[in-house]
Design an enzyme around this catalytic site. Structure first.
Site, PDB file in Angstrom:
ATOM      1  N   HIS A 130       0.064   6.600 -14.600  1.00 53.64           N
ATOM      2  CA  HIS A 130       1.130   5.980 -13.800  1.00 53.64           C
ATOM      3  C   HIS A 130       2.463   6.662 -14.087  1.00 53.64           C
ATOM      4  CE1 HIS A 130      -1.513   2.888 -12.425  1.00 53.64           C
ATOM      5  NE2 HIS A 130      -1.569   2.212 -13.544  1.00 53.64           N
ATOM      6  N   SER A 160       2.538  -6.160  -3.811  1.00 56.94           N
ATOM      7  CA  SER A 160       1.271  -6.000  -4.532  1.00 56.94           C
ATOM      8  C   SER A 160       1.482  -6.181  -6.042  1.00 56.94           C
ATOM      9  CB  SER A 160       0.701  -4.614  -4.219  1.00 56.94           C
ATOM     10  OG  SER A 160      -0.528  -4.436  -4.864  1.00 56.94           O
ATOM     11  N   TYR A 215      -0.605   6.159   0.525  1.00 59.37           N
ATOM     12  CA  TYR A 215      -1.567   5.068   0.775  1.00 59.37           C
ATOM     13  C   TYR A 215      -1.724   4.895   2.290  1.00 59.37           C
ATOM     14  CZ  TYR A 215      -3.393   0.235   0.607  1.00 59.37           C
ATOM     15  OH  TYR A 215      -4.156  -0.911   0.753  1.00 59.37           O
ATOM     16  N   PHE A 251     -12.102  -0.718   1.755  1.00 57.25           N
ATOM     17  CA  PHE A 251     -11.646  -1.887   0.988  1.00 57.25           C
ATOM     18  C   PHE A 251     -12.799  -2.894   0.846  1.00 57.25           C
ATOM     19  CE2 PHE A 251      -9.755  -6.134   0.686  1.00 57.25           C
ATOM     20  CZ  PHE A 251      -9.022  -5.959  -0.474  1.00 57.25           C
ATOM     21  N   ARG A 271      -7.021  -7.218  -3.481  1.00 55.74           N
ATOM     22  CA  ARG A 271      -6.336  -8.380  -2.936  1.00 55.74           C
ATOM     23  C   ARG A 271      -6.409  -8.354  -1.421  1.00 55.74           C
ATOM     24  NH1 ARG A 271      -1.227 -10.143  -1.529  1.00 55.74           N
ATOM     25  NH2 ARG A 271      -0.622  -7.970  -1.261  1.00 55.74           N
ATOM     26  N   LYS A 272      -5.536  -7.583  -0.748  1.00 54.65           N
ATOM     27  CA  LYS A 272      -5.515  -7.557   0.727  1.00 54.65           C
ATOM     28  C   LYS A 272      -5.933  -6.194   1.268  1.00 54.65           C
ATOM     29  CE  LYS A 272      -3.050 -11.415   2.088  1.00 54.65           C
ATOM     30  NZ  LYS A 272      -3.403 -12.246   3.202  1.00 54.65           N
ATOM     31  N   GLY A 273      -5.387  -5.154   0.638  1.00 56.53           N
ATOM     32  CA  GLY A 273      -5.736  -3.795   1.071  1.00 56.53           C
ATOM     33  C   GLY A 273      -5.210  -3.441   2.453  1.00 56.53           C
TER      34      GLY A 273
END
Ligand code: A3P
Length: 315
Positions: A130, A160, A215, A251, A271-273
């Site tokens: 990271h 997120s 992304y 996802f 989570r949601k993607g």
């Protein structure tokens, strides 16, 4: 294809149970002014990190938390395996070598002895981090290891990270979205300010051994994004391989097998993607505040164009 999932699950679950014994104020430590989770790393590990020896064929995947690192790393592992066509024996050897690491190859995680143990991993090593470019160990750029840097629009990244912070037992949660938002804007979260990360990556946008991927571009057209990645690393795959990998790493597919691949962490991670979830939480004032901050730090840069801020972040 299964690159030692069990180890990842063990490391995380061990960190989860350690964190139960730690008071919130000790869950993070500060190294050179930036916070990191104390169950996963330490100032001594950061000191030892300078000794990390990169290889020219290392695959370095770098992205601020919550920009889609787990997705990208799954994609790249699949692309690399499809290119290398490891036999079962070779795969077994790789898994055994990775087990001896006693953590998973995230550059800044583990004990200070990790960098000695990493020397024993067979090539190609796929290493995630990271960290922004100026905090990476010098041998990565010196030895021309290729870096794939991942970015995501800052509004969805913030949302997120908010859910992650409040659901992950390794970091102290926030009492409200508004308090969290102030911390995000001021870089008072683990790995520091996302804006500072982006400013640093922007300086390297034309570097020959660095490629940026977003992304959003993977969401727009995953096969096209994967073809660019394969080209950058010199992986050779047939058309069908790309489509199979896109299906395996969607996802839905990753969420469905998350118990097996990520254990309890899977429920927090997948989570949601989607793109645009920020609209559920940002107030009009927060929206304007972030627009101003983005304009001040990155307005008119190549990285701002790459992120397509005007497409994905404007109200
Ligand atoms: P959301 O919280 O917006 O859903 P990281 O791996 O860096 O922690 O990033 C996590 C984010 O990537 C989460 O975003 C998660 O849902 C999303 N993600 C994980 N796997 C994905 C996939 N296969 N496709 C799209 N998004 C994915």
């Amino acid at each position: 294809m299964n690159r030692n999932r069990q180890r990842l699950i063990e490391v995380l679950e061990n960190a989860f149970s350690q964190s139960e014994k730690i008071p919130p104020e000790d869950m993070v430590f500060s190294y050179r002014g930036i916070l990191y989770p104390s169950t996963l790393s330490s100032p001594e590990t950061f000191e030892a990190l300078k000794s990390f020896e990169a290889r020219s064929d290392d695959v370095i995947l770098a992205g601020y938390p919550k920009t889609g690192n787990n997705w990208l790393s799954e994609i790249v592992k699949e692309l690399e395996s499809a290119d290398a066509k490891y036999t079962e024996e070779e795969m077994e050897e790789r898994i055994n070598a990775e087990k001896k690491l006693q953590t998973f190859p995230c550059l800044e995680f583990g004990d200070p002895g990790i960098y000695e143990r990493m020397k024993k991993l067979p090539s190609r090593r796929i290493i995630v981090t990271h960290l922004p470019p100026h905090l990476l160990p010098p041998s990565i750029l010196q030895n021309k290891a290729k870096i794939l840097a991942l970015v995501r629009n800052p509004k969805d990244t913030a949302v997120s990270y908010y859910h992650f912070y409040n659901n992950l037992p390794l970091v102290p949660s926030f009492p409200s979205w508004n308090e969290y938002f102030a911390a995000f804007m001021n870089g008072k979260l683990t790995w520091g300010s996302y804006f500072d990360h982006l400013v640093e990556w922007n300086k390297y946008i034309n570097h020959e051994s660095i490629m940026m991927i977003s992304y959003e571009e993977l969401k727009e057209n995953q096969v096209l994004g994967m073809k660019k990645i394969a080209d950058f690393f010199g992986f050779s795959l047939c058309e069908e391989d790309f489509h199979i990998i896109a299906k395996n790493t969607s996802f839905q597919a990753m969420k469905e097998k998350s118990k097996e691949t990520h254990g309890k962490f899977g429920d927090i991670l997948f989570r949601k993607g989607v793109v645009g979830n920020w609209r559920d939480l940002f107030s009009a004032a927060q929206n304007e505040e972030m627009d101003r901050k983005f304009e001040d730090s990155l307005g008119g840069t190549k990285l701002a164009a790459k992120i397509k801020y005007d497409v994905y972040c404007k109200a």
